[in-house]
Scaffold this motif. Structure first.
Motif, PDB file in Angstrom:
ATOM      1  N   TYR A  71       0.824  -1.202   0.000  1.00 30.56           N
ATOM      2  CA  TYR A  71       0.000   0.000   0.000  1.00 30.56           C
ATOM      3  C   TYR A  71       0.866   1.263   0.000  1.00 30.56           C
ATOM      4  CZ  TYR A  71      -3.302  -3.515   1.796  1.00 30.56           C
ATOM      5  OH  TYR A  71      -4.057  -4.649   1.981  1.00 30.56           O
ATOM      6  N   MET A  72       1.872   1.299   0.884  1.00 32.57           N
ATOM      7  CA  MET A  72       2.721   2.477   0.980  1.00 32.57           C
ATOM      8  C   MET A  72       3.523   2.692  -0.306  1.00 32.57           C
ATOM      9  SD  MET A  72       2.228   3.905   3.993  1.00 32.57           S
ATOM     10  CE  MET A  72       3.688   4.861   4.326  1.00 32.57           C
ATOM     11  N   TRP A  83       8.970   4.919   0.716  1.00 33.11           N
ATOM     12  CA  TRP A  83       8.009   4.838   1.818  1.00 33.11           C
ATOM     13  C   TRP A  83       7.546   3.399   2.036  1.00 33.11           C
ATOM     14  CZ3 TRP A  83       7.033   8.306   5.444  1.00 33.11           C
ATOM     15  CH2 TRP A  83       7.385   9.624   5.209  1.00 33.11           C
ATOM     16  N   GLY A  84       7.365   2.685   0.932  1.00 34.40           N
ATOM     17  CA  GLY A  84       7.012   1.282   1.056  1.00 34.40           C
ATOM     18  C   GLY A  84       8.127   0.497   1.728  1.00 34.40           C
ATOM     19  N   PHE A  85       9.370   0.806   1.318  1.00 32.42           N
ATOM     20  CA  PHE A  85      10.501   0.119   1.927  1.00 32.42           C
ATOM     21  C   PHE A  85      10.567   0.382   3.428  1.00 32.42           C
ATOM     22  CE2 PHE A  85      14.810   0.058   3.543  1.00 32.42           C
ATOM     23  CZ  PHE A  85      15.262  -1.189   3.133  1.00 32.42           C
ATOM     24  N   LEU A  86      10.396   1.633   3.844  1.00 29.39           N
ATOM     25  CA  LEU A  86      10.489   1.961   5.270  1.00 29.39           C
ATOM     26  C   LEU A  86       9.389   1.271   6.081  1.00 29.39           C
ATOM     27  CD1 LEU A  86      11.442   5.760   5.220  1.00 29.39           C
ATOM     28  CD2 LEU A  86      12.888   3.812   5.858  1.00 29.39           C
ATOM     29  N   SER A  87       8.188   1.176   5.495  1.00 27.58           N
ATOM     30  CA  SER A  87       7.114   0.488   6.218  1.00 27.58           C
ATOM     31  C   SER A  87       7.421  -1.000   6.352  1.00 27.58           C
ATOM     32  CB  SER A  87       5.766   0.692   5.514  1.00 27.58           C
ATOM     33  OG  SER A  87       5.703  -0.038   4.305  1.00 27.58           O
ATOM     34  N   TRP A 134      10.553  -2.331   6.204  1.00 21.78           N
ATOM     35  CA  TRP A 134      11.719  -2.401   7.089  1.00 21.78           C
ATOM     36  C   TRP A 134      11.288  -2.341   8.548  1.00 21.78           C
ATOM     37  CZ3 TRP A 134      16.938  -3.015   7.298  1.00 21.78           C
ATOM     38  CH2 TRP A 134      17.634  -2.444   8.351  1.00 21.78           C
ATOM     39  N   MET A 135      10.395  -1.401   8.858  1.00 22.05           N
ATOM     40  CA  MET A 135       9.895  -1.262  10.226  1.00 22.05           C
ATOM     41  C   MET A 135       9.215  -2.544  10.704  1.00 22.05           C
ATOM     42  SD  MET A 135       6.579  -0.868  11.605  1.00 22.05           S
ATOM     43  CE  MET A 135       5.720  -0.265  10.178  1.00 22.05           C
ATOM     44  N   GLN A 136       8.435  -3.171   9.826  1.00 19.09           N
ATOM     45  CA  GLN A 136       7.732  -4.391  10.220  1.00 19.09           C
ATOM     46  C   GLN A 136       8.678  -5.579  10.377  1.00 19.09           C
ATOM     47  OE1 GLN A 136       3.579  -4.836   8.370  1.00 19.09           O
ATOM     48  NE2 GLN A 136       4.582  -3.424   6.973  1.00 19.09           N
ATOM     49  N   ILE A 137       9.756  -5.585   9.606  1.00 18.98           N
ATOM     50  CA  ILE A 137      10.704  -6.695   9.662  1.00 18.98           C
ATOM     51  C   ILE A 137      11.615  -6.602  10.880  1.00 18.98           C
ATOM     52  CG2 ILE A 137      12.708  -7.728   8.525  1.00 18.98           C
ATOM     53  CD1 ILE A 137      11.393  -7.019   5.849  1.00 18.98           C
ATOM     54  N   VAL A 138      12.108  -5.398  11.186  1.00 18.88           N
ATOM     55  CA  VAL A 138      13.129  -5.283  12.236  1.00 18.88           C
ATOM     56  C   VAL A 138      12.556  -4.897  13.598  1.00 18.88           C
ATOM     57  CG1 VAL A 138      14.926  -4.701  10.558  1.00 18.88           C
ATOM     58  CG2 VAL A 138      13.697  -2.859  11.716  1.00 18.88           C
ATOM     59  N   ILE A 139      11.324  -4.325  13.642  1.00 20.11           N
ATOM     60  CA  ILE A 139      10.759  -3.933  14.943  1.00 20.11           C
ATOM     61  C   ILE A 139       9.408  -4.590  15.175  1.00 20.11           C
ATOM     62  CG2 ILE A 139      10.073  -2.033  16.456  1.00 20.11           C
ATOM     63  CD1 ILE A 139      11.795  -0.157  14.858  1.00 20.11           C
ATOM     64  N   TYR A 140       8.421  -4.205  14.397  1.00 16.57           N
ATOM     65  CA  TYR A 140       7.028  -4.550  14.691  1.00 16.57           C
ATOM     66  C   TYR A 140       6.772  -6.052  14.730  1.00 16.57           C
ATOM     67  CZ  TYR A 140       1.978  -4.873  13.885  1.00 16.57           C
ATOM     68  OH  TYR A 140       0.647  -5.211  13.954  1.00 16.57           O
ATOM     69  N   GLY A 141       7.042  -6.736  13.626  1.00 12.06           N
ATOM     70  CA  GLY A 141       6.744  -8.164  13.567  1.00 12.06           C
ATOM     71  C   GLY A 141       7.504  -8.981  14.601  1.00 12.06           C
ATOM     72  N   PRO A 142       8.836  -8.869  14.632  1.00 12.18           N
ATOM     73  CA  PRO A 142       9.581  -9.625  15.644  1.00 12.18           C
ATOM     74  C   PRO A 142       9.198  -9.275  17.081  1.00 12.18           C
ATOM     75  CG  PRO A 142      11.050  -8.886  13.909  1.00 12.18           C
ATOM     76  CD  PRO A 142       9.737  -8.216  13.665  1.00 12.18           C
ATOM     77  N   VAL A 146      13.905   3.025  12.480  1.00  8.33           N
ATOM     78  CA  VAL A 146      13.186   3.122  11.206  1.00  8.33           C
ATOM     79  C   VAL A 146      14.002   3.922  10.203  1.00  8.33           C
ATOM     80  CG1 VAL A 146      11.142   4.023  10.050  1.00  8.33           C
ATOM     81  CG2 VAL A 146      10.915   2.895  12.269  1.00  8.33           C
ATOM     82  N   LEU A 147      14.600   5.039  10.654  1.00  6.21           N
ATOM     83  CA  LEU A 147      15.353   5.909   9.745  1.00  6.21           C
ATOM     84  C   LEU A 147      16.641   5.258   9.250  1.00  6.21           C
ATOM     85  CD1 LEU A 147      14.884   9.396  11.464  1.00  6.21           C
ATOM     86  CD2 LEU A 147      13.687   8.460   9.475  1.00  6.21           C
ATOM     87  N   VAL A 148      17.166   4.289   9.990  1.00  7.12           N
ATOM     88  CA  VAL A 148      18.330   3.530   9.520  1.00  7.12           C
ATOM     89  C   VAL A 148      17.993   2.848   8.196  1.00  7.12           C
ATOM     90  CG1 VAL A 148      19.741   1.477   9.993  1.00  7.12           C
ATOM     91  CG2 VAL A 148      19.387   3.189  11.777  1.00  7.12           C
ATOM     92  N   GLY A 149      16.698   2.610   7.969  1.00  8.16           N
ATOM     93  CA  GLY A 149      16.273   1.988   6.726  1.00  8.16           C
ATOM     94  C   GLY A 149      16.566   2.822   5.492  1.00  8.16           C
ATOM     95  N   ILE A 150      16.708   4.141   5.645  1.00  6.44           N
ATOM     96  CA  ILE A 150      16.961   5.012   4.486  1.00  6.44           C
ATOM     97  C   ILE A 150      18.310   4.697   3.837  1.00  6.44           C
ATOM     98  CG2 ILE A 150      17.279   7.399   3.721  1.00  6.44           C
ATOM     99  CD1 ILE A 150      15.203   8.242   5.796  1.00  6.44           C
TER     100      ILE A 150
END
Length: 439
Positions: free
Chosen positions: A79-80, A88-92, A94-102, A424-428
């Motif tokens: 979606y993003m 923006w899609g990548f950051l969303s 990335w956030m789910q892979i390294v923080i949210y999901g785990p 999250v910003l490390v994803g940039i």
């Protein structure tokens, strides 16, 4: 269809089981005390649970419209990317892979270990090993075959309704406390910030509503099944949560609930049904959490898979690999599990449960705004199969509620917020490095 693509095999019952099963897990049993301690009285605590439910329903109905237009595996990442662009899609994602999901998987596993340790009377030092072992067992099930995971989700969803129905019916009938109007002895006046933090705690219990969209490409008819399952599932969950909290307030004084903390619901089960009945009910609660954990481990790796298919991750070829016999993205599942286990070793469940919700809601706000953007872009396009009810009120409620939650957490834990945003910003630079290599 190519061999290395996930196939549409899931129907309405699997979809409903994923919605209800990935939402109802540990939160409804472990969060009543923390919600109550934030606001200081049962009336405001119930209001927080209701507000969390309304926000979740508004969010789910809003995302369902986007999901029917973009019915692909990957959910928020897709979606993003489509609405705002690749970074923006990548950051969303990335956030789910390294923080949210785990963090969600880790906290669920640790909460399960709390019950397991209590049930068998072993030492607290076994919590982390038990949490890791349980998550690895569920991972193995989901690597064997997607349909096995889906069938396990249906079975555990039915099982998890047993403790909820039992506690609700007998708690409301046998409890002699005044459910409404109880006040903690040390309570202070409820502020806007503390009420927001209480809602944030309920949102951990409501979390999981968007995960079906991660598997939209595996639904047999996503344009119809996604909004139908989202609507039915969310209303069922909200009803269960309001009733079980009423039953707990009816059984225990407010101070006792807070004193029991994570063990409040199991304590109520023992009061209602005695030691044997309480233990049986605790087994059902453990199964409930296992079912929720199964749903998370089934859905989160689909984000890794979707990003790898777009070559948005290092080792994309390996991470996008789908085992042709099991029809499962086994490397994506393993990757998410490794990060989850690291989190289990270094963080406690309560911290993980709060920080993961804060991070995801930042991106939810952008997704909700995306409904307005897509309608403007596609105003002359074909009629959509699903339109969010009460537009534009429903998405506006989702947006304003989410902004309030974000603000409340920034006030309550500015250090944790800064760390989360920094990750999250490390994803940039990661994104720029990956795409520079592709160029």
């Amino acid at each position: 269809m190519r061999e290395n693509e996930l196939k549409p095999t899931l129907g309405i019952w699997s979809a409903l089981a994923l919605i209800i099963g990935t939402i109802i897990g540990s939160g409804v049993f472990f969060k009543p005390a923390s919600v109550l301690s934030e606001v200081g009285n049962t009336n405001m605590a119930l209001a927080a649970w209701a507000a969390g439910g309304i926000l979740t329903i508004a969010a789910g109905l809003t995302i369902a419209e986007i999901g029917t237009q973009l019915p692909y595996t990957g959910g928020l990442y897709i979606y993003m990317s489509h609405i705002y662009g690749k970074i923006w899609g990548f950051l969303s994602g990335w956030m789910q892979i390294v923080i949210y999901g785990p963090a969600i998987i880790a906290s669920l596993s640790l909460y399960l270990a709390v019950l397991f340790v209590e049930f068998f009377g072993v030492g607290d030092e076994w919590r982390v090993p038990i949490a890791i072992f349980a998550s690895l067992c569920v991972m193995a099930l989901n690597m064997i075959n997607t349909n096995y995971g889906a069938k396990a989700q249906i079975i555990t969803t039915v099982c998890k309704l047993v403790p909820i129905v039992a506690i609700v019916i007998f708690g409301l009938l046998k409890g002699d406390e005044a459910a409404l109007g109880q006040v903690l002895s040390h309570a202070t006046s409820t502020t806007a910030g503390s009420f927001g933090v209480a809602i944030l705690a309920t949102l951990y219990a409501y979390d999981g509503w968007i995960l079906l969209s991660n598997m939209a490409g595996e639904l047999k008819n996503p344009q119809k099944l996604l909004p139908r399952a989202m609507t039915i599932g969310l209303f069922v969950v909200m009803g269960c949560y309001m009733l079980i909290n009423l039953a707990i307030y009816k059984m225990l004084p407010a101070d006792t609930i807070v004193a029991q903390g994570e063990k409040a619901a199991p304590f109520v089960a023992i009061l209602l049904f005695g030691d044997i009945g309480g233990k049986l009910l605790n087994i059902a609660i453990i199964i409930s959490i296992l079912g929720c954990l199964n749903g998370k481990i089934m859905t989160f790796p689909r984000i890794v898979y979707a990003m790898a298919k777009e070559k948005d991750l290092p080792f994309a070829k390996q991470l996008a690999y789908v085992n042709p016999k099991s029809n499962t993205p086994i490397m994506a599942i393993a990757t998410v599990m490794v990060i989850s286990i690291i989190m289990m070793l270094f963080f406690d469940a309560d911290y993980l449960s709060v920080i993961c919700i804060f991070v995801i809601y930042i991106f939810y706000v952008f997704a909700f705004i995306g409904v307005f953007i897509l309608r403007r872009r596609n105003k002359n396009g074909p009629q959509r199969s699903y339109r969010v009810p009460l537009y534009p009120i429903t998405p506006i409620v989702a947006i304003l509620g989410s902004v309030y939650i974000i603000w409340s957490q920034m006030v309550a834990d500015p250090k944790g917020v800064i760390i989360s945003i920094a990750i999250v910003l490390v994803g940039i630079p990661v994104y720029l490095l990956i795409h520079r290599k592709k160029a």
